[in-house]
Design a protein around this motif. Structure first.
Motif, PDB file in Angstrom:
ATOM      1  N   UNK A 193       0.827  -1.201   0.000  1.00  0.00           N
ATOM      2  CA  UNK A 193       0.000   0.000   0.000  1.00  0.00           C
ATOM      3  C   UNK A 193       0.869   1.262   0.000  1.00  0.00           C
ATOM      4  N   UNK A 194       0.231   2.418  -0.054  1.00  0.00           N
ATOM      5  CA  UNK A 194       0.924   3.696  -0.159  1.00  0.00           C
ATOM      6  C   UNK A 194       1.812   3.983   1.044  1.00  0.00           C
ATOM      7  N   UNK A 195       1.339   3.668   2.229  1.00  0.00           N
ATOM      8  CA  UNK A 195       2.150   3.818   3.436  1.00  0.00           C
ATOM      9  C   UNK A 195       2.581   2.414   3.822  1.00  0.00           C
ATOM     10  N   UNK A 196       3.711   2.004   3.336  1.00  0.00           N
ATOM     11  CA  UNK A 196       4.158   0.623   3.449  1.00  0.00           C
ATOM     12  C   UNK A 196       4.869   0.385   4.781  1.00  0.00           C
ATOM     13  N   UNK A 197       4.093   0.079   5.803  1.00  0.00           N
ATOM     14  CA  UNK A 197       4.658  -0.201   7.120  1.00  0.00           C
ATOM     15  C   UNK A 197       4.769  -1.699   7.378  1.00  0.00           C
ATOM     16  N   UNK A 198       4.370  -2.498   6.423  1.00  0.00           N
ATOM     17  CA  UNK A 198       4.390  -3.945   6.594  1.00  0.00           C
ATOM     18  C   UNK A 198       3.077  -4.455   7.136  1.00  0.00           C
ATOM     19  N   UNK A 199       2.530  -3.748   8.083  1.00  0.00           N
ATOM     20  CA  UNK A 199       1.253  -4.123   8.676  1.00  0.00           C
ATOM     21  C   UNK A 199       0.712  -2.909   9.418  1.00  0.00           C
ATOM     22  N   UNK A 200      -0.586  -2.828   9.492  1.00  0.00           N
ATOM     23  CA  UNK A 200      -1.193  -1.729  10.227  1.00  0.00           C
ATOM     24  C   UNK A 200      -2.350  -1.134   9.457  1.00  0.00           C
ATOM     25  N   UNK A 201      -3.070  -0.278  10.127  1.00  0.00           N
ATOM     26  CA  UNK A 201      -4.201   0.390   9.509  1.00  0.00           C
ATOM     27  C   UNK A 201      -4.687   1.524  10.381  1.00  0.00           C
ATOM     28  N   UNK A 202      -5.691   2.204   9.891  1.00  0.00           N
ATOM     29  CA  UNK A 202      -6.253   3.322  10.643  1.00  0.00           C
ATOM     30  C   UNK A 202      -7.752   3.401  10.364  1.00  0.00           C
ATOM     31  N   UNK A 203      -8.502   3.742  11.386  1.00  0.00           N
ATOM     32  CA  UNK A 203      -9.937   4.003  11.255  1.00  0.00           C
ATOM     33  C   UNK A 203     -10.115   5.515  11.251  1.00  0.00           C
ATOM     34  N   UNK A 204     -10.755   6.043  10.232  1.00  0.00           N
ATOM     35  CA  UNK A 204     -11.075   7.462  10.148  1.00  0.00           C
ATOM     36  C   UNK A 204     -12.538   7.627  10.548  1.00  0.00           C
ATOM     37  N   UNK A 205     -12.805   8.612  11.387  1.00  0.00           N
ATOM     38  CA  UNK A 205     -14.179   8.838  11.839  1.00  0.00           C
ATOM     39  C   UNK A 205     -14.374  10.275  12.276  1.00  0.00           C
ATOM     40  N   UNK A 206     -15.622  10.702  12.347  1.00  0.00           N
ATOM     41  CA  UNK A 206     -15.945  11.991  12.941  1.00  0.00           C
ATOM     42  C   UNK A 206     -16.732  11.790  14.250  1.00  0.00           C
ATOM     43  N   UNK A 207     -16.791  10.553  14.697  1.00  0.00           N
ATOM     44  CA  UNK A 207     -17.485  10.191  15.933  1.00  0.00           C
ATOM     45  C   UNK A 207     -16.509  10.244  17.105  1.00  0.00           C
ATOM     46  N   UNK A 208     -16.574  11.329  17.861  1.00  0.00           N
ATOM     47  CA  UNK A 208     -15.640  11.538  18.968  1.00  0.00           C
ATOM     48  C   UNK A 208     -15.705  10.422  20.006  1.00  0.00           C
ATOM     49  N   UNK A 209     -16.915  10.005  20.359  1.00  0.00           N
ATOM     50  CA  UNK A 209     -17.085   8.952  21.355  1.00  0.00           C
ATOM     51  C   UNK A 209     -16.463   7.637  20.882  1.00  0.00           C
ATOM     52  N   UNK A 210     -16.680   7.286  19.627  1.00  0.00           N
ATOM     53  CA  UNK A 210     -16.118   6.058  19.083  1.00  0.00           C
ATOM     54  C   UNK A 210     -14.590   6.118  19.057  1.00  0.00           C
ATOM     55  N   UNK A 211     -14.064   7.289  18.679  1.00  0.00           N
ATOM     56  CA  UNK A 211     -12.593   7.447  18.616  1.00  0.00           C
ATOM     57  C   UNK A 211     -12.001   7.298  20.005  1.00  0.00           C
TER      58      UNK A 211
END
Length: 126
Positions: free
Chosen positions: A108-126
């Motif tokens: 992938x574009x950010x090649x860290x070998x493994x990992x991910x990120x959740x993008x949200x606008x839900x403050x409580x969930x974050x």
């Protein structure tokens, strides 16, 4: 590595994608799993051509899986609010009101070998 480094990394990615919040995960699939569990989902819709871990996730979570023919680009919706955006890498591409899951797998574009990120606008969930 301390939490400050992770928080700074999350904030930089949130800024890049135009999302209020970003939550780092060990992989994109586990990010999707967290979102499905958080939302209490009982079914997902998956394109027939996707990474195998997503249909397996439905089995793991014992939720209904519906297949669809879709020639998706960059991302697709699993539910109304949960998006598999594993291959997406575009500035200001966050879709408000959703949980978008991005991958850092080695191809992938950010090649860290493994990992991910959740993008949200839900403050409580974050």
């Amino acid at each position: 590595m301390g939490f400050e480094v992770v928080t700074k990394f999350e904030n930089k990615l949130a800024e890049f994608f135009g999302s209020p919040y970003a939550v780092a995960t060990d992989c994109c699939t586990h990010g999707v799993e967290l979102c499905l569990r958080y939302e209490g989902v009982n079914h997902i819709t998956v394109p027939k051509r996707t990474y195998l871990s997503i249909p397996f996730l439905a089995n793991k979570l014992q939720i209904n899986l519906h297949w669809k023919n879709e020639n998706w680009v960059d991302y697709y919706y699993l539910t109304d609010t949960v998006i598999d955006a594993a291959v997406l890498w575009k500035e200001n591409s966050y879709i408000p009101g959703t949980f978008m899951n991005i991958s850092f797998q080695f191809q992938k574009h950010l090649s860290l070998g493994r990992g991910g990120i959740i993008l949200t606008d839900d403050k409580e969930a974050a």
